[in-house]
Design a protein around this motif. Sequence first.
Motif, PDB file in Angstrom:
ATOM      1  N   ASP A  23      22.084 -59.338 -62.350  1.00 35.29           N
ATOM      2  CA  ASP A  23      22.806 -58.555 -61.342  1.00 35.29           C
ATOM      3  C   ASP A  23      22.370 -58.874 -59.908  1.00 35.29           C
ATOM      4  O   ASP A  23      22.745 -58.186 -58.965  1.00 35.29           O
ATOM      5  CB  ASP A  23      22.705 -57.052 -61.628  1.00 35.29           C
ATOM      6  N   GLU A  24      21.594 -59.944 -59.744  1.00 37.34           N
ATOM      7  CA  GLU A  24      21.291 -60.411 -58.382  1.00 37.34           C
ATOM      8  C   GLU A  24      22.577 -60.971 -57.752  1.00 37.34           C
ATOM      9  O   GLU A  24      23.435 -61.501 -58.460  1.00 37.34           O
ATOM     10  CB  GLU A  24      20.240 -61.534 -58.411  1.00 37.34           C
ATOM     11  N   PRO A  25      22.714 -60.909 -56.427  1.00 36.58           N
ATOM     12  CA  PRO A  25      23.883 -61.518 -55.778  1.00 36.58           C
ATOM     13  C   PRO A  25      23.883 -63.041 -56.021  1.00 36.58           C
ATOM     14  O   PRO A  25      22.828 -63.653 -56.159  1.00 36.58           O
ATOM     15  CB  PRO A  25      23.662 -61.209 -54.287  1.00 36.58           C
ATOM     16  N   ILE A  26      25.075 -63.635 -56.041  1.00 38.95           N
ATOM     17  CA  ILE A  26      25.182 -65.078 -56.280  1.00 38.95           C
ATOM     18  C   ILE A  26      24.442 -65.872 -55.200  1.00 38.95           C
ATOM     19  O   ILE A  26      23.878 -66.932 -55.469  1.00 38.95           O
ATOM     20  CB  ILE A  26      26.666 -65.523 -56.387  1.00 38.95           C
ATOM     21  N   ASP A  27      24.421 -65.340 -53.978  1.00 36.93           N
ATOM     22  CA  ASP A  27      23.691 -66.025 -52.890  1.00 36.93           C
ATOM     23  C   ASP A  27      22.205 -66.133 -53.210  1.00 36.93           C
ATOM     24  O   ASP A  27      21.552 -67.111 -52.848  1.00 36.93           O
ATOM     25  CB  ASP A  27      23.873 -65.277 -51.553  1.00 36.93           C
ATOM     26  N   PHE A  28      21.676 -65.114 -53.878  1.00 35.70           N
ATOM     27  CA  PHE A  28      20.256 -65.132 -54.265  1.00 35.70           C
ATOM     28  C   PHE A  28      20.021 -66.239 -55.283  1.00 35.70           C
ATOM     29  O   PHE A  28      19.028 -66.976 -55.206  1.00 35.70           O
ATOM     30  CB  PHE A  28      19.856 -63.771 -54.851  1.00 35.70           C
ATOM     31  N   SER A  42      12.771 -62.447 -59.665  1.00 32.88           N
ATOM     32  CA  SER A  42      13.407 -61.254 -59.091  1.00 32.88           C
ATOM     33  C   SER A  42      12.362 -60.164 -58.862  1.00 32.88           C
ATOM     34  O   SER A  42      11.455 -59.983 -59.681  1.00 32.88           O
ATOM     35  CB  SER A  42      14.484 -60.713 -60.042  1.00 32.88           C
TER      36      SER A  42
END
Length: 201
Positions: free
Chosen positions: A105-110, A126
């Motif tokens: 569920d991390e943002p794709i940018d991450f 994370s």
Amino acid sequence: MIRIVIAEDQKMLRGAFASLLNFEDDIEVVAEVPDGQQAWDAIQQHQPDVCLLDIEMPHISGLELAESIRQAGLPCKIMIVTTFARPGYLQKAMDTQVEGYLLKDEPIDFLIAAIRRVMKGERVVSTDLAAALFMKEENPLSEREIEMLRLTKEGMTTGEISKALFLTRGTVRNYLSSAIQKLAAESRQQAVAIAEDKGWL
């Protein structure tokens, strides 16, 4: 160009990862596969720079695959993606020296930034997972008890386990009883579920 193999058993998520990563000028997804065995074949065939592995896949898990990659001496960076913030899983991943361990569920940018950081030699975990590592419980089970629970998980009966390990049925029952007590479980199946959840199997 950073060449990536994606191994993820959820088709929609796998496709989303591939599409979003292929938008990047410096990233190319060379293979996307639904299970660990196909991932192993693709990794050997394509020799990617980065392997993006789901932790729970059919045939071979992400952690088992990571171990195989390390044992084979393949140079690719390993990034585990998971929905599980389980300390036991994270500890195994760290022991295997994976370069990345990220929550899905991390943002794709991450994720994209993490891939580039890993290629520079950094290790990325994370934040929530790193916190879980510090809260990890010590595994109270002996190697023998773990073995009994693994065989139970595979569906073996007390009699089958005793034959397989050349132990008496009473000895097998004692080991299982001890494991059940240590995990405060009510049955061997519940003990298996608890040990799995904590990453001890």
